[in-house]
Design a protein around this motif. Sequence first.
Motif, PDB file in Angstrom:
ATOM      1  N   MET A 232       0.821  -1.209   0.000  1.00 34.92           N
ATOM      2  CA  MET A 232       0.000   0.000   0.000  1.00 34.92           C
ATOM      3  C   MET A 232       0.859   1.264   0.000  1.00 34.92           C
ATOM      4  N   LEU A 233       1.844   1.279  -0.883  1.00 34.21           N
ATOM      5  CA  LEU A 233       2.705   2.444  -1.068  1.00 34.21           C
ATOM      6  C   LEU A 233       2.279   3.175  -2.332  1.00 34.21           C
ATOM      7  N   LYS A 234       2.523   4.465  -2.375  1.00 42.11           N
ATOM      8  CA  LYS A 234       2.160   5.270  -3.537  1.00 42.11           C
ATOM      9  C   LYS A 234       3.041   4.905  -4.727  1.00 42.11           C
ATOM     10  N   LYS A 235       2.423   4.919  -5.917  1.00 41.34           N
ATOM     11  CA  LYS A 235       3.149   4.572  -7.137  1.00 41.34           C
ATOM     12  C   LYS A 235       4.366   5.464  -7.351  1.00 41.34           C
ATOM     13  N   SER A 236       4.211   6.741  -7.086  1.00 42.28           N
ATOM     14  CA  SER A 236       5.312   7.680  -7.325  1.00 42.28           C
ATOM     15  C   SER A 236       6.503   7.383  -6.415  1.00 42.28           C
ATOM     16  N   ILE A 237       6.234   7.048  -5.160  1.00 43.37           N
ATOM     17  CA  ILE A 237       7.305   6.737  -4.219  1.00 43.37           C
ATOM     18  C   ILE A 237       8.007   5.446  -4.621  1.00 43.37           C
ATOM     19  N   VAL A 238       7.233   4.444  -5.002  1.00 43.80           N
ATOM     20  CA  VAL A 238       7.817   3.165  -5.422  1.00 43.80           C
ATOM     21  C   VAL A 238       8.655   3.366  -6.679  1.00 43.80           C
TER      22      VAL A 238
END
Length: 105
Positions: free
Chosen positions: A59-65
Amino acid sequence: MKHFPKFITITQRVNKLYQLKAHPVCEKYSITQAEFDILAFLRNNPEFDTAKDICEIRMLKKSIVSQSIDKLVKKNYIEKSYDKNDRRLLHLHIMPEAEPCVFEI
């Protein structure tokens, strides 16, 4: 419902402990918490090796990943490889250079 506040408090404490334990490893290897999370996830879940898997399960943000994966690739901690059957899929693999860090994780 009366136990829900306790559950939230316990969850927050576990998360805080996780971050406290991660901090020395992050400093030692010059990685962010998100990079730490990705390396730990890939090591513990080899069957889930795409950015999409990481985003959905952790459940991490796409941009951060996406940014964290790019940094890990530049550090030669992970590599990307295209899926043999679907060129749109990129699989992530931990590189030998990351082993000391992953071992500590």
